[in-house]
Enzyme design. Structure first.
Site, PDB file in Angstrom:
ATOM      1  N   SER A  87       0.839  -1.193   0.000  1.00 12.26           N
ATOM      2  CA  SER A  87       0.000   0.000   0.000  1.00 12.26           C
ATOM      3  C   SER A  87       0.884   1.257   0.000  1.00 12.26           C
ATOM      4  O   SER A  87       1.663   1.445  -0.922  1.00 12.26           O
ATOM      5  CB  SER A  87      -0.963  -0.050   1.190  1.00 12.26           C
ATOM      6  OG  SER A  87      -2.025   0.850   1.035  1.00 12.26           O
ATOM      7  N   HIS A 237      -7.282  -6.048   0.474  1.00  8.43           N
ATOM      8  CA  HIS A 237      -6.160  -5.116   0.426  1.00  8.43           C
ATOM      9  C   HIS A 237      -4.945  -5.623   1.216  1.00  8.43           C
ATOM     10  O   HIS A 237      -3.806  -5.390   0.826  1.00  8.43           O
ATOM     11  CB  HIS A 237      -6.611  -3.750   0.948  1.00  8.43           C
ATOM     12  CG  HIS A 237      -5.573  -2.679   0.844  1.00  8.43           C
ATOM     13  ND1 HIS A 237      -4.930  -2.372  -0.341  1.00  8.43           N
ATOM     14  CD2 HIS A 237      -5.043  -1.846   1.791  1.00  8.43           C
ATOM     15  CE1 HIS A 237      -4.061  -1.393  -0.129  1.00  8.43           C
ATOM     16  NE2 HIS A 237      -4.118  -1.066   1.149  1.00  8.43           N
TER      17      HIS A 237
END
Length: 258
Positions: A87, A237
């Site tokens: 991320s 994610h």
């Protein structure tokens, strides 16, 4: 130039593998996978500035975070390195690789693309800032107060890993919440349009995540023409935490560790 060096845990021997966590994370999030990778290389589990046990700073933007990695590499006298970035950490890896390509052999970007992302952490920041550690003096009370704004149990559990006991009477956050709040609008920044890195890169996206779309896959190939993009099933994610077995298999194959 900032001369402060990022905190890290170093394990194993061989080619250095730097692992860079995401927003609100810390190196401990990667402890289990880091132990597995350390059987094949020298793993550096890094806390980015304003996170974990690293130094706090009012300044927080990608060019500076990439410079922190360069300072870290110079301090530890590392030559060519592998990098895994998740991320925000993946965006840091991109900024670093395009500026210091000679220091990076290969790198892995986990569930983020080079594009601009609209700021989308406002609810989390509101929840974190709602905590008064004079009132919420146990982890259970912190969790209860957070739940008023942050409804997802998994996200609260992830954030609660940053809560620690500052002294026998009071809890606190390991991350620098003030700086993260003030600089939140900088986290979505895109890679510069002239960015370019011609060596191998692996982009990993979670099948249940929307951080990397089909359109993004085309745009990834502009700064990273030799990028390989794969999808890991049964993962959102936090790909590495949700499907660690498949993640480890794909990364070790790409880095040719096994």
């Amino acid at each position: 130039m900032n001369n402060k060096i990022l905190h890290s845990t170093i394990k194993g021997k061989g080619i250095p593998l730097l692992i860079i966590h995401g927003y609100f994370g810390m190196s401990d999030n990667w402890k289990s996978l880091g132990n597995k990778f350390s059987n094949y290389c020298e793993v550096h589990l890094i806390d980015q500035r304003n996170h974990g046990r690293s130094f706090h700073s009012d300044e927080f933007f990608y060019e500076l975070l990439a410079e922190d990695i360069n300072n870290y590499i110079n301090y530890h006298k590392l030559k060519k390195v592998y990098i895994i970035g998740h991320s925000m950490g993946g965006k840091v890896a991109m900024f670093f690789a395009v500026k210091y390509a000679e220091l990076v052999d290969k790198f892995v970007v986990v569930d983020i693309s080079p594009k601009f992302y609209k700021p989308h952490h406002s609810t989390i920041l509101e929840g974190l800032n709602s905590i008064d550690f004079n009132l919420q003096n146990t982890r259970a009370l912190v969790d209860k107060k957070m739940s008023e704004l942050i409804h997802e149990v998994g996200i609260r559990q992830f954030l609660l890993k940053n809560v620690y006991r500052k002294n026998k009477d009071q809890l606190g956050y390991r991350f620098n919440l003030k700086s993260l709040t003030e600089n939140n609008n900088k986290i979505g920044k895109a890679l510069p349009t002239d960015a370019f890195y011609n060596k191998k890169v692996l982009f990993i996206k979670g099948s249940n995540s929307d951080y990397i779309t089909e359109r993004d896959e085309l745009e990834i190939k502009i700064p990273f023409p030799n990028a390989k993009i794969i999808e890991i099933k049964n993962a959102g994610h936090w790909v590495h935490a949700e499907n660690p077995k498949e993640f480890f298999r794909e990364v070790t194959a790409f880095l040719e560790l096994v």
